[in-house]
Design a protein around this motif. Structure first.
Motif, short mmCIF file in Angstrom:
data_model
loop_
_atom_site.label_atom_id
_atom_site.label_comp_id
_atom_site.label_asym_id
_atom_site.label_seq_id
_atom_site.Cartn_x
_atom_site.Cartn_y
_atom_site.Cartn_z
N ASP A 290 0.80 -1.23 0.00
CA ASP A 290 0.00 0.00 0.00
C ASP A 290 0.83 1.27 0.00
N THR A 315 -4.88 0.94 1.27
CA THR A 315 -4.52 0.98 2.69
C THR A 315 -5.75 0.95 3.60
N GLU A 322 -7.48 5.77 -2.82
CA GLU A 322 -6.40 5.77 -3.79
C GLU A 322 -6.93 6.09 -5.19
N GLN A 359 -4.40 -3.73 2.36
CA GLN A 359 -3.11 -4.30 2.72
C GLN A 359 -3.18 -5.12 4.00
#
Length: 403
Positions: A290, A315, A322, A359
């Motif tokens: 991540d 993440t 993201e 992650q």
């Protein structure tokens, strides 16, 4: 047969505790309720997160670890021959970053386990949790259920050869891990008989072997880090030995996800990639990718075509989403590494090996990371969007990987 994009969206297991359970946990910590008072609230929370995961279309479904205070509970504390008690920090291996962090926080002791007798499984470990999950999903979805477990190495990593077990009980690490392996194989067999097809071991110390400073600290303690890694690979292989072919055993290589998502270590998988991907007898690797702490995808060149890899490219440590185009480009990059790996493989084969996930879990300890359930929905929704663009257009992605 071509897989659906949604089958390539997975998660690590732990989820944010619903408010009612969170508040009850606070009361428990304050001594204002008993452990038994949590049970009906945990039952309701498990049912809630199962509905959540089904609605999100995740590849696997867990109990969200609603019944745990922290990820590693529920295995060693149920075994004969194991005593759980407060242990001083001097009995923990200080070469690990998480132990250093706890000491820096001012902790002088932690609750941990000590092997005071022969380790035996005289009662079920995770089967009750699995049976509860089975009752909450249609029969056709039982194959999606996943049990997450503490790895067999966990307490040995914390305490080392001299402080994990009574020397009058076991003469060596080999004897100790032989009995631990017997316990895990028996539990795997019992879970399989109930219909479990997915087991995940959460391993937070393998990634420390990626960190050169940690390796130096292990050597300073008079231990060969290569031999220690070999020992832990062997310990896990004892547990997974002779499993049914359709039992998917996975390992999650965690870099730290303590209160608030606090990470503990960094470094490319390069240090351990060859041993890890070629020698560790598991079917699936959940890898954390991540941020820059994880290094490049280059270590994936050692992954055999028979193994699955779940790339943790989103993440759980904060709510910010993201960029989907960036994530898609990363998947293409990972495919290219696998295509040129040892042995090489077609882009279609490489793409089929991969899935994507956050992650780590959203709540490895009960207080959880600084995200809400709505944030969890958004993160998984983003992964589905990316998966649809990648696996839904697999021919185009494979062509991009060839360039």
């Amino acid at each position: 047969m071509k897989s659906s994009p949604s089958s390539h969206v997975d998660h690590l297991g732990s989820l944010i505790r619903p408010k009612l359970l969170f508040d009850q946990r606070v009361l428990l910590e304050q001594g204002k309720c008993s452990r038994g008072d949590l049970t009906p609230i945990e039952d309701a929370a498990v049912a809630h997160v199962v509905r959540l995961q089904r609605s999100l279309g995740l590849a696997t479904i867990t109990d969200g670890e609603m019944r745990r205070e922290i990820f590693y509970e529920g295995v060693f504390d149920k075994l004969d021959g194991v005593t759980c008690r407060l242990r001083p920090m001097s009995e923990f291996m200080n070469y690990w970053p998480h132990i250093q962090a706890f000491s820096a926080m001012g902790l002088t002791e932690l609750t941990s386990c000590f092997c005071s007798g022969k380790i035996r499984r005289n009662k079920p470990i995770m089967t009750e949790e699995f049976e509860t999950l089975k009752r909450l999903v249609p029969r056709k979805e039982v194959g999606r259920l996943k049990i997450t477990m503490c790895p067999p190495t966990w307490f040995h990593t914390l305490h080392g050869t001299h402080l994990t077990y009574d020397k009058s009980v076991y003469d060596s690490d080999e004897e100790y891990f032989a009995d631990v392996g017997t316990v895990y194989r028996a539990e795997f067999k019992a879970l399989y008989a109930l219909g479990c097809r997915n087991i995940q071991l959460d391993e937070p110390t393998f990634t420390s072997f990626c960190n050169d400073e940690v390796l130096r600290n292990i050597q300073t303690a008079g231990i060969n880090p290569d031999s220690l890694l070999d020992l832990y690979i062997h310990a896990i292989n004892l547990c997974t030995r002779d499993r049914p072919r359709d039992l998917n055993v996975a390992i999650h290589l965690c870099r730290g996800n303590f209160a608030g998502g606090l990470p503990f270590t960094s470094g490319s998988y390069e240090n351990i990639a060859k041993k890890l991907f070629l020698n560790l007898d598991v079917d699936t690797f959940y890898l954390e990718y991540d941020d820059e702490r994880s290094g490049s995808f280059l270590p994936l060149r050692f992954v055999p075509p028979t193994k699955k890899v779940v790339l943790g490219i989103v993440t759980t440590k904060h709510a910010e989403l993201e960029n989907p185009d960036f994530l898609k480009a990363r998947i293409v990059e990972a495919v290219q590494i696998l295509v040129n790996g040892a042995p090489p493989r077609a882009p279609e084969v490489a793409l089929a090996q991969l899935s994507i996930s956050p992650q780590c879990g959203f709540a490895s300890s009960w207080k959880g990371n600084p995200v809400t359930e709505q944030d969890v929905r958004a993160k998984i929704g983003l992964l589905h969007q990316v998966a649809l663009d990648v696996w839904g257009a697999s021919e185009q992605v494979a062509q991009m990987a060839r360039l």
